[in-house]
Write a protein that holds these residues in place. Structure first.
Motif, PDB file in Angstrom:
ATOM      1  N   ALA A  13     -16.777   1.408   2.897  1.00  0.00           N
ATOM      2  CA  ALA A  13     -15.380   1.856   2.966  1.00  0.00           C
ATOM      3  C   ALA A  13     -15.219   3.259   2.381  1.00  0.00           C
ATOM      4  CB  ALA A  13     -14.480   0.858   2.248  1.00  0.00           C
ATOM      5  N   ALA A 121     -10.064  -0.176   1.676  1.00  0.00           N
ATOM      6  CA  ALA A 121      -9.885  -0.842   2.966  1.00  0.00           C
ATOM      7  C   ALA A 121      -8.761  -1.859   2.835  1.00  0.00           C
ATOM      8  CB  ALA A 121     -11.177  -1.532   3.403  1.00  0.00           C
ATOM      9  N   GLN A 157      -8.635   2.995   7.814  1.00  0.00           N
ATOM     10  CA  GLN A 157      -9.190   2.189   6.736  1.00  0.00           C
ATOM     11  C   GLN A 157      -8.980   0.691   6.981  1.00  0.00           C
ATOM     12  OE1 GLN A 157      -7.401   5.096   3.583  1.00  0.00           O
ATOM     13  NE2 GLN A 157      -8.845   3.779   2.501  1.00  0.00           N
TER      14      GLN A 157
END
Length: 184
Positions: A13, A121, A157
């Motif tokens: 991430a 995320a 994201q």
């Protein structure tokens, strides 16, 4: 559904967010243009962006222009909930106990109605992957339902699903450069 270790998810991430951050200032302006889409709240907590986090400063200016007050989180003890101090963009900041920029101790302590947080995320059920320190999780738990918890992120994201543990605070929504999405 089996998930990889959270450390692996965080590394992936972070790399994805770093790539998305190339649109940084344009994305931050788009988020500021969507300030009116946020839920109601007189006192809104933002954060001071570190690294590739989406910069909330343009949003802070828009919130202030709309009559809201803005504050920043402050870590005073590493294993305790954060406190919040009133802040206006341009005011001096100092490093808090977690190493993040925070308002000086002379700034008034306030309790926000709405907390906007950075994240690595998120998923469509309100799952949030943070840095792993647990600061927002402890703070939201201590506020016992008295605050709306919103992620501030690049739309890229979003992931299909995140592992959520009992101590993980769930987001009420996410504000990105593409708009505001509330979660059920």
């Amino acid at each position: 559904m089996d998930f990889p270790d959270k450390a692996v998810l965080r590394a992936e991430a972070r790399a994805r967010r770093k790539t998305l951050a190339s649109a940084g200032s344009a994305a931050a302006r788009c988020v500021a243009d969507r300030a009116a889409a946020l839920p109601a709240g007189d006192v809104v907590a933002v954060y001071s962006a570190v690294g590739s986090e989406l910069d909330p400063e343009p949003l802070a200016h828009a919130l202030i222009a709309s009559g809201r007050q803005v504050c920043l989180p402050v870590v005073t003890e590493r294993d305790a909930p954060m406190i919040f101090r009133r802040w206006t963009p341009g005011e001096p900041l100092e490093v808090d106990a977690a190493g993040c920029p925070a308002p000086l101790p002379l700034a008034a302590q306030v309790e926000p109605d709405l907390i906007l947080c950075p994240l690595l995320a998120f998923d469509d059920r309100g799952g949030r992957l943070g840095q792993g320190g647990g600061y927002y999780d402890r703070t939201i738990a201590a506020m016992d339902g008295r605050v709306v918890f919103i992620g501030l992120a690049y739309s890229g994201q979003q992931v299909k699903r995140l592992p959520v543990e009992p101590h993980d605070a769930t987001l009420h929504g996410v504000l990105s450069e593409t708009g505001y999405t509330a979660f059920p």
